[in-house]
Design a protein around this motif. Structure first.
Motif, short mmCIF file in Angstrom:
data_model
loop_
_atom_site.label_atom_id
_atom_site.label_comp_id
_atom_site.label_asym_id
_atom_site.label_seq_id
_atom_site.Cartn_x
_atom_site.Cartn_y
_atom_site.Cartn_z
N LEU A 1 63.72 25.45 28.55
CA LEU A 1 63.01 24.67 28.39
C LEU A 1 62.79 24.27 29.72
O LEU A 1 61.70 24.19 30.07
CB LEU A 1 63.40 23.76 27.02
N THR A 2 63.69 23.83 30.03
CA THR A 2 63.75 23.17 31.93
C THR A 2 63.23 24.89 32.64
O THR A 2 62.42 24.65 33.92
CB THR A 2 64.97 22.99 32.69
N HIS A 3 63.66 26.09 32.84
CA HIS A 3 63.24 27.02 33.31
C HIS A 3 61.25 27.50 32.66
O HIS A 3 60.73 27.58 33.64
CB HIS A 3 63.55 28.56 32.55
N ARG A 4 61.49 26.91 31.39
CA ARG A 4 59.34 27.30 30.94
C ARG A 4 58.99 26.46 32.46
O ARG A 4 57.92 26.58 32.92
CB ARG A 4 59.33 27.12 29.82
N ILE A 5 59.26 24.74 32.14
CA ILE A 5 58.64 23.76 33.00
C ILE A 5 58.84 24.32 34.21
O ILE A 5 56.95 24.88 34.90
CB ILE A 5 58.80 22.55 33.16
N ALA A 6 59.67 24.94 34.93
CA ALA A 6 59.77 25.13 36.51
C ALA A 6 58.49 26.40 36.69
O ALA A 6 58.33 26.48 37.79
CB ALA A 6 60.68 25.62 36.41
N HIS A 7 58.65 27.19 35.39
CA HIS A 7 57.94 28.43 36.03
C HIS A 7 56.21 28.29 35.87
O HIS A 7 56.02 29.24 36.88
CB HIS A 7 58.40 29.90 34.18
#
Length: 706
Positions: free
Chosen positions: A522-528
């Motif tokens: 989830l956090t990597h998706r937001i950052a992406h």
């Protein structure tokens, strides 16, 4: 020798304060900041007053110090560079809300006392007027003039200073106060006032424009709600460490060295605006829009600059005769934050500031007194250059508005990036490496990507670490035959996680067992989404169930995004409800200062309202909680008129619903809401208002729930 004093702070017994606001932590941070005298804050609160009497002992006239054994513990936790005494002065902030003429007046005041007996007399008198037990900053239905009279009657050396006089909501001259002069507020006793606190959102040149303030000494203090915030504004005294000498300095100006304070643009009420619509306005723009938000047509919050212009009767080009000097500062953690590209409260910044303090002394001394040659000789060149610019007033400002702090920067957009080929920042040897927290850093390619994205998206934001320079742009034809494509944030994920994180269209549901990396994905998706310019940080909302989980989400995002992570909204469900409730309180008839009812307050209201014993009231509250959940079980139940269908087997005439309504009204009369209200009330107002739903959907275009 001149010393700094911060004479407006709060204890752990005030609302919205850190649990570390105890006397030991306050003394420790005062030494780190370089403060010679700090206020105790909140001396009217019974529990805090007991701590003051237990842990402090008399020192110089009218001042106190920690007991010797406690001071010894503080000494052991500080570097030798922070040696020196810190003294306490008895102080409390009082909020008065009362009717005068046809207006409701809300004014805050600072009261100082030289000894326990004077403070006790003041406390006893206020205790007969209102509740001084529930909050460190008590709220009383008392005229400002009458509070001043009680102060004077408490002892010959007690005195009152009007607090943050320009703040819109709670101040003598704020845009909501209805007063246009200090005399209007305090009446015939105004002659006993000799100093006024100007607040974070103004500076002396702004105050000099109002000739009615000439006879008052202008003071500034931090109004700190946590120990690390001490000293962000402070007064300078060139007197003995002595309550009475400091009081005389404020009365006469002799021995008063002025203030160190925020650049006023950093204060959260400097300009006009409307936070809900993210609208910041200069005074002339507010007048052009006739005081209403051009986006939603609601009244704008009129800030300090506008209010000063309204009351100004001269230009501020020349200070009035006898005006004290002042200096504008940026707190040292904020300077290091700009250079590191992470938040000022991050571990990385804390570690760097601790190293600087250990080597060079307290933070205020580093900012104001330490010779630049010393900084240049054994400190990173960017630190010394930043402080040199600060002392010269060479800053870039973005004004605060409607409760949002402004931003002050020392380097132009792109300037730090252009110096990226310089050695890595902060290669200072740590004085005690074993005690320094481990700092998590991004990979060089992540840092370069972050710098490029920040420069492209928003040239006015903070710049990341000055690491190796980003590589020049290349095309596929320029790559060596066997070279891999440039790495991305998602390279850290496994194949399944990466597939999920790369989805940028439509809804996405991830179902997986414990420990499989759902939060990581989830956090990597937001950052992406942010790194690839699909979403702005402000458009991203991340929701979870507990405060601990929300803190973990925020920390992971900061590791991936640096300073931009602070602009992503990360909340629990109840926290998000509180945000909406505060922004839409007018729609629901709530006052700005509403609070969440504690269990003891709920019990007290129910017991008094229905004349019940404690056990009977506890049982009734459990019934209320069940009834409220049943009443709000479906969208059809959320109606503006509040007439919800009952649960199965009940009718609108059922006594539980009439009692519940009476109980809710009693809470609201006290400006209290229950924890359930943080979910029910925002849902209700969003169900009723199509325009609000559309506004929040536009504001949070990307919603992630963990």
């Amino acid at each position: 020798m001149p010393f700094y004093a911060d004479l407006h702070i709060h204890s752990k017994y005030s609302r919205a304060t850190s649990r570390n606001c105890d006397l030991e932590h306050l003394a420790l941070w005062a030494r780190r900041k370089g403060l010679g005298v700090i206020a105790t804050g909140d001396f009217t609160h019974p529990a805090w007053f007991d701590e003051i009497r237990d842990k402090l002992v008399p020192a110089e006239p009218g001042l106190f110090r920690l007991r010797p054994e406690l001071e010894k513990e503080i000494d052991a936790k500080l570097p030798s560079s922070c040696a020196g005494p810190t003294r306490f002065m008895l102080e409390v902030e009082i909020s008065t809300i009362y009717k005068k003429g046809d207006r409701t007046r809300k004014v805050h005041h600072l009261i100082y006392a030289p000894d326990i007996d004077t403070a006790s007399r003041f406390r006893d008198r206020l205790g007969t007027i209102g509740n001084i037990k529930s909050d460190g900053r008590p709220i009383l239905g008392l005229d400002s003039r009458d509070l001043l009279e009680i102060t004077l009657e408490s002892g010959p050396d007690a005195y009152l200073v009007p607090a943050h006089i320009w703040t819109p909501w709670f101040a003598a001259l704020g845009s909501k106060s209805g007063f246009d002069s200090i005399e209007d507020c305090y009446g015939d006793l105004t002659g006993h006032i000799f100093a006024v606190e100007t607040g974070l959102s103004s500076d002396p040149p702004m105050n000099w424009r109002v000739s009615g303030l000439d006879r008052f000494t202008l003071v500034s203090n931090s109004d700190a709600h946590s120990p690390p915030m001490l000293g962000r504004e402070a007064c300078v005294f060139d007197t003995e460490l002595d309550y009475f000498a400091m009081r005389r300095a404020l009365e006469t100006g002799e021995g008063y060295g002025g203030t160190v304070e925020f650049f006023p643009e950093e204060g959260k009420y400097h300009l006009d605006g409307h936070r809900a619509c993210q609208l910041r306005l200069e005074p002339e723009e507010t007048r052009r829009f006739e005081g209403r938000c051009p986006t939603c047509n609601k009244p704008l919050t009129v800030g300090v600059m506008h209010r000063v212009e309204t009351l100004a009767d001269r230009d501020a080009s020349e200070p009035p005769e006898g005006a004290a000097p002042f200096k504008s500062i940026v707190p040292l953690p904020e300077i290091v934050s700009e250079l590191c590209g992470v938040g000022p409260k991050s571990k990385a910044v804390g570690s760097r500031v601790a190293a600087l303090v250990a080597r060079h002394g307290p933070e205020l001394d580093i900012l104001e007194r330490l010779p630049l040659e010393d900084l240049r000789r054994d400190t990173d060149p960017l630190i010394s250059e930043a402080i040199e610019r600060l002392r010269a007033g060479q800053v870039f400002c973005e004004g605060g508005y409607d409760g949002e702090y402004g931003v002050i920067r020392l380097f132009e957009p792109g300037e730090l990036e252009a110096r990226a080929a310089m050695p890595v920042l902060f290669e200072l040897p740590e004085p005690e490496p074993a005690k320094e927290p481990e700092v998590k850093r991004r990979e060089p390619w992540e840092e370069a990507a972050a710098r490029r994205a920040e420069a492209a998206e928003e040239p006015e934001t903070e710049i990341g670490d000055a690491g190796p320079p980003p590589p020049p742009p290349v095309t596929s034809l320029q790559l060596p035959f066997d070279a891999a494509p440039p790495p991305t944030l998602l390279d850290r994920l496994d194949a399944d996680q990466r597939v999920a994180a790369e989805v940028i269209n439509g809804p996405l549901l991830i179902i997986a067992g414990p420990g499989t990396g759902k939060t990581r994905t989830l956090t990597h998706r937001i950052a992406h989404l942010i790194e690839t310019d699909v979403a702005l940080p402000e458009e991203c909302l991340a929701i979870t169930f507990t405060r601990r989980a929300a803190a973990e989400l925020a920390e992971r995002l900061e590791e991936l995004l640096g300073a931009r992570a602070q602009r992503v909204t990360v909340k629990t469900f109840h926290g998000l409800g509180l945000v909406i409730l505060r922004e839409q309180r007018a729609e629901l008839g709530l006052h700005r200062g509403f609070r969440i009812a504690e269990a003891s307050q709920q019990l007290e209201v129910a017991s008094q309202l229905f004349e019940l014993t404690s056990s009977q009231a506890t049982k009734l509250l459990r019934s209320f909680s069940l009834a409220r959940r049943q009443r709000a079980a479906s969208p059809e139940d959320l109606r503006p008129e509040g007439q919800q269908p009952p649960a199965a087997g009940q009718s609108l005439d059922d006594p539980i619903f009439s009692k519940l309504q009476a109980y809710e009204e009693a809470l609201w009369q006290r400006d209290l809401v229950e924890l359930d209200d943080l979910l029910v009330l925002p849902t209700r107002v969003l169900a009723e208002r199509d325009d609000l739903r559309a506004a929040y959907r536009h504001r949070f275009a990307w919603i992630s729930i963990d």
